[in-house]
Motif scaffolding. Structure first.
Motif, PDB file in Angstrom:
ATOM      1  N   TYR A 157       1.267  -1.590 -13.334  1.00 32.22           N
ATOM      2  CA  TYR A 157       1.294  -1.512 -14.797  1.00 32.22           C
ATOM      3  C   TYR A 157       0.268  -0.502 -15.305  1.00 32.22           C
ATOM      4  N   ILE A 158      -0.915  -0.520 -14.689  1.00 28.16           N
ATOM      5  CA  ILE A 158      -1.945   0.467 -15.040  1.00 28.16           C
ATOM      6  C   ILE A 158      -1.415   1.881 -14.770  1.00 28.16           C
ATOM      7  N   SER A 159      -0.756   2.056 -13.627  1.00 29.54           N
ATOM      8  CA  SER A 159      -0.213   3.365 -13.258  1.00 29.54           C
ATOM      9  C   SER A 159       0.847   3.824 -14.257  1.00 29.54           C
ATOM     10  N   TYR A 160       1.658   2.888 -14.717  1.00 30.54           N
ATOM     11  CA  TYR A 160       2.705   3.202 -15.703  1.00 30.54           C
ATOM     12  C   TYR A 160       2.084   3.721 -17.000  1.00 30.54           C
ATOM     13  N   LEU A 161       1.056   3.028 -17.470  1.00 29.99           N
ATOM     14  CA  LEU A 161       0.385   3.448 -18.705  1.00 29.99           C
ATOM     15  C   LEU A 161      -0.339   4.780 -18.510  1.00 29.99           C
ATOM     16  N   PHE A 162      -0.978   4.932 -17.366  1.00 33.13           N
ATOM     17  CA  PHE A 162      -1.700   6.166 -17.073  1.00 33.13           C
ATOM     18  C   PHE A 162      -0.742   7.357 -17.005  1.00 33.13           C
ATOM     19  N   ALA A 163       0.391   7.163 -16.318  1.00 29.67           N
ATOM     20  CA  ALA A 163       1.374   8.234 -16.186  1.00 29.67           C
ATOM     21  C   ALA A 163       1.939   8.641 -17.541  1.00 29.67           C
ATOM     22  N   ALA A 164       2.164   7.657 -18.409  1.00 31.61           N
ATOM     23  CA  ALA A 164       2.678   7.959 -19.742  1.00 31.61           C
ATOM     24  C   ALA A 164       1.661   8.740 -20.560  1.00 31.61           C
ATOM     25  N   ASP A 165       0.380   8.529 -20.277  1.00 32.76           N
ATOM     26  CA  ASP A 165      -0.685   9.205 -21.015  1.00 32.76           C
ATOM     27  C   ASP A 165      -0.867  10.645 -20.539  1.00 32.76           C
ATOM     28  N   VAL A 166      -0.981  10.836 -19.224  1.00 36.00           N
ATOM     29  CA  VAL A 166      -1.263  12.172 -18.700  1.00 36.00           C
ATOM     30  C   VAL A 166      -0.020  13.054 -18.628  1.00 36.00           C
ATOM     31  N   GLN A 167       1.165  12.408 -18.559  1.00 32.56           N
ATOM     32  CA  GLN A 167       2.446  13.123 -18.568  1.00 32.56           C
ATOM     33  C   GLN A 167       2.543  14.181 -17.469  1.00 32.56           C
ATOM     34  N   VAL A 168       2.202  13.756 -16.257  1.00 27.41           N
ATOM     35  CA  VAL A 168       2.410  14.586 -15.072  1.00 27.41           C
ATOM     36  C   VAL A 168       3.588  13.997 -14.314  1.00 27.41           C
ATOM     37  N   GLU A 169       4.626  14.786 -14.098  1.00 30.53           N
ATOM     38  CA  GLU A 169       5.832  14.292 -13.446  1.00 30.53           C
ATOM     39  C   GLU A 169       5.503  13.709 -12.066  1.00 30.53           C
ATOM     40  N   GLY A 170       5.969  12.478 -11.836  1.00 26.89           N
ATOM     41  CA  GLY A 170       5.767  11.832 -10.551  1.00 26.89           C
ATOM     42  C   GLY A 170       4.471  11.064 -10.419  1.00 26.89           C
ATOM     43  N   MET A 171       3.642  11.037 -11.467  1.00 27.43           N
ATOM     44  CA  MET A 171       2.340  10.377 -11.381  1.00 27.43           C
ATOM     45  C   MET A 171       2.480   8.890 -11.069  1.00 27.43           C
ATOM     46  N   PHE A 172       3.397   8.220 -11.745  1.00 25.27           N
ATOM     47  CA  PHE A 172       3.581   6.785 -11.515  1.00 25.27           C
ATOM     48  C   PHE A 172       3.933   6.520 -10.061  1.00 25.27           C
ATOM     49  N   TYR A 173       4.864   7.298  -9.523  1.00 26.47           N
ATOM     50  CA  TYR A 173       5.304   7.093  -8.143  1.00 26.47           C
ATOM     51  C   TYR A 173       4.197   7.429  -7.142  1.00 26.47           C
ATOM     52  N   ALA A 174       3.435   8.469  -7.414  1.00 31.15           N
ATOM     53  CA  ALA A 174       2.340   8.839  -6.513  1.00 31.15           C
ATOM     54  C   ALA A 174       1.299   7.728  -6.433  1.00 31.15           C
ATOM     55  N   CYS A 175       0.977   7.145  -7.592  1.00 25.07           N
ATOM     56  CA  CYS A 175      -0.024   6.070  -7.626  1.00 25.07           C
ATOM     57  C   CYS A 175       0.481   4.816  -6.919  1.00 25.07           C
ATOM     58  N   VAL A 176       1.698   4.396  -7.240  1.00 23.84           N
ATOM     59  CA  VAL A 176       2.222   3.153  -6.671  1.00 23.84           C
ATOM     60  C   VAL A 176       2.478   3.297  -5.171  1.00 23.84           C
ATOM     61  N   ILE A 177       3.088   4.412  -4.763  1.00 21.89           N
ATOM     62  CA  ILE A 177       3.356   4.602  -3.337  1.00 21.89           C
ATOM     63  C   ILE A 177       2.047   4.743  -2.557  1.00 21.89           C
ATOM     64  N   GLY A 178       1.058   5.403  -3.154  1.00 25.10           N
ATOM     65  CA  GLY A 178      -0.244   5.497  -2.512  1.00 25.10           C
ATOM     66  C   GLY A 178      -0.867   4.126  -2.302  1.00 25.10           C
ATOM     67  N   TYR A 179      -0.743   3.265  -3.300  1.00 29.00           N
ATOM     68  CA  TYR A 179      -1.274   1.898  -3.207  1.00 29.00           C
ATOM     69  C   TYR A 179      -0.527   1.104  -2.147  1.00 29.00           C
ATOM     70  N   VAL A 180       0.808   1.200  -2.179  1.00 23.24           N
ATOM     71  CA  VAL A 180       1.628   0.465  -1.212  1.00 23.24           C
ATOM     72  C   VAL A 180       1.339   0.936   0.212  1.00 23.24           C
ATOM     73  N   SER A 181       1.036   2.231   0.355  1.00 23.28           N
ATOM     74  CA  SER A 181       0.738   2.751   1.692  1.00 23.28           C
ATOM     75  C   SER A 181      -0.466   2.051   2.305  1.00 23.28           C
ATOM     76  N   HIS A 182      -1.422   1.686   1.468  1.00 23.60           N
ATOM     77  CA  HIS A 182      -2.611   0.971   1.961  1.00 23.60           C
ATOM     78  C   HIS A 182      -2.222  -0.417   2.456  1.00 23.60           C
ATOM     79  N   LEU A 183      -1.423  -1.134   1.667  1.00 30.35           N
ATOM     80  CA  LEU A 183      -1.003  -2.478   2.062  1.00 30.35           C
ATOM     81  C   LEU A 183      -0.180  -2.430   3.342  1.00 30.35           C
ATOM     82  N   ALA A 184       0.687  -1.420   3.453  1.00 33.20           N
ATOM     83  CA  ALA A 184       1.506  -1.281   4.656  1.00 33.20           C
ATOM     84  C   ALA A 184       0.635  -0.981   5.871  1.00 33.20           C
TER      85      ALA A 184
END
Length: 208
Positions: A157-184
């Motif tokens: 949710y934080i990533s979603y809000l951040f991505a909407a603010d900075v408006q860099v294409e793919g930001m939401f996915y980069a943040c979430v996938i980066g986080y998931v990569s740690h858990l994996a």
């Protein structure tokens, strides 16, 4: 897995998003950096005790705090104005200074509280929630809240809000996938991992 490995994997995830979307070199670097930071975030839950369960050593932790401080300074300089700008830059500089002196546990607490204050002062919801995430991480044991599905949803949710603010294409996915990569990478599916992650905590203590 050590913090440097998580950073590399998260950075690779962010770069993969950039390649898939065909972003500009500047945006590609931004997405790679975002993935790197997101890949380190789950290990913010260190309690500061010397324990074999704590995977993030002192230097990568301080490096992450340095990243956070630089982002605060940059964001405050670009988005802030007047008192907000001065406050944001001041908090960032203080984090850079104190990150070299405070223990990880106290650094987490101070960082979380400072970001909450800054987020409230600038009226930026995602920044305020980042402070809450960091502050909660300082109160929970390693591989609990930040390594769980609720922690992932909160970060998402934080990533979603951040991505909407900075408006860099793919930001939401980069943040979430980066986080998931740690858990994996911390899960039992990786050979050599004696301890997994309690993904469904606090409902279940099952490690995956």
């Amino acid at each position: 897995m050590k913090g440097t490995s998580h950073a590399l994997i998260g950075g690779a995830a962010g770069f993969g998003v950039a390649v898939y979307l065909g972003t500009t070199p500047v945006d590609s670097f931004t997405l790679m950096s975002a993935g790197m930071i997101a890949g380190l975030c789950p290990d913010l839950d260190t309690s500061g005790r010397l324990s074999r369960r704590i995977t993030i050593p002192a230097e990568p932790f301080k490096l992450l705090m340095g990243f956070v401080a630089v982002w605060l300074i940059y964001y405050s300089f670009v988005k802030g104005s007047g008192v907000e700008q001065v406050t944001g830059i001041g908090v960032g500089v203080l984090l850079l200074v104190f990150s070299r002196k405070l223990s990880p546990k106290w650094m987490l607490t101070v960082t979380g509280a400072g970001i909450i204050v800054l987020g409230g002062a600038m009226d930026v919801l995602w920044l305020l929630l980042v402070g809450g995430y960091v502050l909660l991480a300082s109160l929970f044991p390693h591989r609990s809240y930040t390594h769980s599905l609720p922690g992932l949803i909160f970060f998402g949710y934080i990533s979603y809000l951040f991505a909407a603010d900075v408006q860099v294409e793919g930001m939401f996915y980069a943040c979430v996938i980066g986080y998931v990569s740690h858990l994996a990478a911390d899960s039992r599916v990786i050979p050599g991992n004696k301890q997994g992650v309690k993904l469904f905590a606090p409902v279940s203590r099952l490690e995956v």
